[in-house]
Motif scaffolding. Structure first.
Motif, PDB file in Angstrom:
ATOM      1  N   PHE B 381      67.913  41.484  45.600  1.00 57.26           N
ATOM      2  CA  PHE B 381      66.860  40.687  44.982  1.00 57.26           C
ATOM      3  C   PHE B 381      66.162  39.763  45.983  1.00 57.26           C
ATOM      4  O   PHE B 381      66.748  39.323  46.962  1.00 57.26           O
ATOM      5  CB  PHE B 381      67.424  39.863  43.824  1.00 57.26           C
ATOM      6  CG  PHE B 381      66.364  39.159  43.044  1.00 57.26           C
ATOM      7  CD1 PHE B 381      65.387  39.884  42.380  1.00 57.26           C
ATOM      8  CD2 PHE B 381      66.309  37.773  42.990  1.00 57.26           C
ATOM      9  CE1 PHE B 381      64.371  39.243  41.673  1.00 57.26           C
ATOM     10  CE2 PHE B 381      65.301  37.123  42.291  1.00 57.26           C
ATOM     11  CZ  PHE B 381      64.340  37.867  41.624  1.00 57.26           C
ATOM     12  N   SER B 382      64.878  39.508  45.705  1.00 54.66           N
ATOM     13  CA  SER B 382      64.099  38.574  46.509  1.00 54.66           C
ATOM     14  C   SER B 382      63.001  38.014  45.613  1.00 54.66           C
ATOM     15  O   SER B 382      62.642  38.641  44.619  1.00 54.66           O
ATOM     16  CB  SER B 382      63.486  39.318  47.696  1.00 54.66           C
ATOM     17  OG  SER B 382      62.361  38.619  48.176  1.00 54.66           O
ATOM     18  N   ASP B 383      62.469  36.845  45.979  1.00 51.09           N
ATOM     19  CA  ASP B 383      61.342  36.319  45.210  1.00 51.09           C
ATOM     20  C   ASP B 383      60.081  37.120  45.508  1.00 51.09           C
ATOM     21  O   ASP B 383      59.089  37.025  44.803  1.00 51.09           O
ATOM     22  CB  ASP B 383      61.116  34.838  45.540  1.00 51.09           C
ATOM     23  CG  ASP B 383      60.777  34.644  47.008  1.00 51.09           C
ATOM     24  OD1 ASP B 383      61.539  35.150  47.858  1.00 51.09           O
ATOM     25  OD2 ASP B 383      59.757  34.003  47.307  1.00 51.09           O
ATOM     26  N   ASN B 384      60.153  37.899  46.589  1.00 49.34           N
ATOM     27  CA  ASN B 384      59.002  38.686  47.016  1.00 49.34           C
ATOM     28  C   ASN B 384      59.121  40.114  46.474  1.00 49.34           C
ATOM     29  O   ASN B 384      59.993  40.880  46.883  1.00 49.34           O
ATOM     30  CB  ASN B 384      58.978  38.693  48.546  1.00 49.34           C
ATOM     31  CG  ASN B 384      57.700  39.305  49.073  1.00 49.34           C
ATOM     32  OD1 ASN B 384      57.063  40.122  48.411  1.00 49.34           O
ATOM     33  ND2 ASN B 384      57.324  38.897  50.269  1.00 49.34           N
ATOM     34  N   LEU B 385      58.234  40.447  45.543  1.00 46.27           N
ATOM     35  CA  LEU B 385      58.290  41.744  44.875  1.00 46.27           C
ATOM     36  C   LEU B 385      58.216  42.902  45.868  1.00 46.27           C
ATOM     37  O   LEU B 385      58.899  43.910  45.729  1.00 46.27           O
ATOM     38  CB  LEU B 385      57.137  41.851  43.867  1.00 46.27           C
ATOM     39  CG  LEU B 385      57.160  43.061  42.957  1.00 46.27           C
ATOM     40  CD1 LEU B 385      58.185  42.890  41.866  1.00 46.27           C
ATOM     41  CD2 LEU B 385      55.790  43.298  42.347  1.00 46.27           C
ATOM     42  N   VAL B 388      61.513  43.798  47.302  1.00 48.87           N
ATOM     43  CA  VAL B 388      62.380  44.525  46.367  1.00 48.87           C
ATOM     44  C   VAL B 388      61.925  45.975  46.243  1.00 48.87           C
ATOM     45  O   VAL B 388      62.741  46.901  46.287  1.00 48.87           O
ATOM     46  CB  VAL B 388      62.404  43.852  44.974  1.00 48.87           C
ATOM     47  CG1 VAL B 388      63.405  44.547  44.059  1.00 48.87           C
ATOM     48  CG2 VAL B 388      62.744  42.381  45.095  1.00 48.87           C
ATOM     49  N   THR B 389      60.613  46.188  46.138  1.00 50.13           N
ATOM     50  CA  THR B 389      60.137  47.572  45.993  1.00 50.13           C
ATOM     51  C   THR B 389      60.398  48.360  47.279  1.00 50.13           C
ATOM     52  O   THR B 389      60.674  49.559  47.219  1.00 50.13           O
ATOM     53  CB  THR B 389      58.637  47.647  45.621  1.00 50.13           C
ATOM     54  OG1 THR B 389      57.925  46.779  46.467  1.00 50.13           O
ATOM     55  CG2 THR B 389      58.401  47.254  44.192  1.00 50.13           C
ATOM     56  N   GLU B 392      63.880  49.433  47.055  1.00 51.77           N
ATOM     57  CA  GLU B 392      63.973  50.486  46.041  1.00 51.77           C
ATOM     58  C   GLU B 392      63.542  51.835  46.640  1.00 51.77           C
ATOM     59  O   GLU B 392      64.186  52.858  46.433  1.00 51.77           O
ATOM     60  CB  GLU B 392      63.078  50.116  44.849  1.00 51.77           C
ATOM     61  CG  GLU B 392      63.253  51.003  43.642  1.00 51.77           C
ATOM     62  CD  GLU B 392      62.238  50.703  42.540  1.00 51.77           C
ATOM     63  OE1 GLU B 392      61.163  50.136  42.846  1.00 51.77           O
ATOM     64  OE2 GLU B 392      62.512  51.047  41.377  1.00 51.77           O
TER      65      GLU B 392
END
Lengths: 143, 435
Positions: B381-385, B388-389, B392
């Motif tokens: 997890f991170s605050d920066n989307l 995260v993507t 993924e």
């Protein structure tokens, strides 16, 4: 003089957001500002709250994945052009934003902009030099 | 002219003669592996068995089992029983933890395998006036080259079209008048729908199809038969044993005749290893008695099955196996590819993630869908989307590299994966594969 932001993982399913906000309201945490960025299956909910410590505990207990990040809170006059000024100052210093969102603080009659930059200290310096006031963590709590 | 049998003298051989042939070949095969494969010799010594103890098929139960774990342990050359200079080809399947299973073939092995496939093709009515359309993948997968070789031996004109490119498939079918289609049942169903959509059913000359490498139901068979206006036949095989053609269906469509002159079949209790009498359900075990390069003695397939020696109206005397009724392990076959849940766990751990996942397999529009839910973890997890993507995407790529097929990954809330009695449910297979 950073402000703590809580970011929470949200699964893209109905009730996903309510689950988080309920955990916070049950702990008597008040949300000052909120922004959501989403991918196809999930999102990241970013929150500015009045009590970061209580919010973190509530999220942990309710089994959410979250993290706490330092961001800058910048105050602007509630009138056209004030946000442009913030962005211009940062742009002229060659800084790019990772993300930003704003809310209106009624008690102060001010627009408050939350910004995330790679180099927080440098951004703070250029904003100060341009005479743009920053909002402290304690002030957020009191809003 | 299409023949009734490809090798009539063998396929209709009286059972006692067939068993004598098996006994003779088994004794020779045991001696062959004892002399040439130290790995086997050690396994037999461990069980206190020597070739002298094996005088015929009645002694088969004395031999140790071989499993996929043995194949992995002996990878790549540990089970090779012929000099490499005599080997002419390999085929391969994906295995767990990234290690593949590689099977070797001498020219004789290929010839006998082709014979098995030729028997299957002849059984569905393919002869020298037929056009056999092979839409199995060509390559390491045994489907393409197996049926290809069989079609040559049966004297058919062979179209090695391989899989994919639906337009080209249908164009060849209509232009060249394909009469027998060979592919996976899900691809057959997909082609049937594409043919309907294009409104070219009248231009299709197919009369039969041989569909294997995947589990499929009677319902799916009727569906394919109706849509394509053909008879659809099942075929069974494993790369470890040769490929398709270990067994095949005849016109009776009530089970697959095992090519018993090449493979001895047993049914065992998967828990105890005890041999079960004919007609009882258990795990299917094969011994390849003619393979030179890669013989397997008592190989556990993990397929649950029933054998029957009831006389068949087709005249073949070889024992029939029912369509496999499930697996004794957790292996899934998705779009023809073997997938073990443990492979996904390995990838997640390699990526520094918590291995909380759930596989959801379904079949939509006759194609397998493959979704993996992964519980979000603090590390990912991170605050920066975007971060995260990116993680993924990295995960999706690593899964593809490990499994050989694309999965859709969904990041889900922690602890959201169903747990029954405290144990996470790792696989939800919504396909109704077994009758």
């Amino acid at each position: 003089m950073a402000v703590k932001q809580i970011s929470v993982f949200v699964e893209n399913k109905s009730g996903g957001l309510a689950d988080i906000t309920k955990a916070l309201s049950d702990a008597n945490v008040n949300i000052r500002a909120l922004s959501l960025s989403e991918a196809t299956d999930f999102g990241v909910l970013r929150l500015i709250v009045d009590d970061v410590f209580a919010a973190g505990n509530a999220l942990k207990e309710s089994g959410h994945i979250y993290n706490i990040t330092d961001v800058l809170a910048v105050a602007g006059e509630d009138k056209p052009g004030s946000i442009t000024k913030i962005f211009t100052v940062l742009a002229e210093a060659g800084m790019s934003l990772e993300y930003a969102y704003a809310f209106f603080a009624k008690s102060q009659e001010k627009a408050i902009m939350i910004i995330k930059v790679a180099d927080r200290l440098a951004a703070k310096k250029v904003l100060k030099e341009a005479g743009i006031p920053l909002v402290k963590e304690e002030e957020i709590a009191k809003l | 002219m299409a023949k009734r049998y490809y090798q009539p003298e063998i396929e209709t051989m009286p059972v006692d003669q067939l068993k004598a042939l098996q006994s003779d070949r088994l004794v020779k095969q045991v001696k062959h592996v004892w002399d040439n494969v130290p790995y086997y010799r050690a396994k037999m010594e461990e069980k206190g068995v020597t070739p002298d103890d094996i005088k015929g098929i009645e002694d088969l139960h004395k031999l140790p089992f071989v499993t996929k774990d043995d194949l992995r342990e002996a990878y790549p050359y540990g089970l090779l029983a012929a000099p490499l200079k005599d080997c002419v080809r390999i085929h391969s399947t994906s295995g767990t933890t990234g290690k593949r299973v590689v099977a070797f073939y001498t020219q004789n092995d290929i010839d006998l395998w082709d014979d098995c496939c030729a028997r299957a093709l002849t059984a569905v009515g393919a002869g020298d006036e037929d056009v056999v359309h092979v839409s199995y993948g060509y390559g390491l997968f045994t489907g393409g080259l197996g049926l290809h070789g069989g079609a040559h031996k049966a004297g058919c004109m062979t179209i090695p079209v391989s899989s994919g490119n639906t337009d080209r498939q249908i164009q060849f079918m209509t232009d060249l008048g394909s009469t027998v289609l060979c592919c996976t049942p899900s691809y057959a169903a997909y082609l049937a729908e594409s043919i309907e959509e294009r409104g070219v059913k009248d231009e299709i000359k197919l009369k039969a199809g041989i569909f294997g490498a995947e589990a499929w139901t009677e319902e799916m068979r009727r569906d394919i038969e109706n849509k394509l206006g053909i008879k659809a036949y099942d075929i069974y095989g494993l790369t470890e044993l040769s490929g398709p053609g270990v067994s095949f269906e005849c016109e009776e469509q009530t089970g697959m005749h095992i090519n018993e002159d090449h493979f001895i079949a047993e049914i065992i209790n998967p828990e105890t290893g005890e041999v079960l009498p004919e007609g009882e359900k258990g795990e299917l075990v094969f011994t390849s008695i003619t393979k030179e390069a890669f013989p397997l003695l008592r190989y556990r397939t993990k397929d649950l099955c029933i054998l029957s020696r009831k006389p068949c109206s087709c005249g073949r005397t070889h024992i029939k196996m029912r369509k496999p009724m499930g697996r004794s392990d957790d292996m899934l076959i998705i779009r023809g590819v073997n997938v073990f849940p443990s492979q996904i766990e390995t990838v997640l751990l390699n990526e520094g993630m918590t291995p909380n996942y759930q596989i959801i397999v379904d079949r939509k529009n006759n194609t397998d869908t493959f979704d993996i839910n992964v519980e979000m973890s603090q590390e990912m997890f991170s605050d920066n989307l975007a971060e995260v993507t990116a993680k993924e995407k990295q995960l999706v790529a690593s899964l593809k590299a490990m499994l050989g097929i694309q999965a859709k990954v969904h990041l889900v809330a922690p602890k959201s994966i169903t747990r029954s009695e405290g144990k996470a449910v790792r696989v939800i297979d919504k396909r109704k594969l077994y009758d």
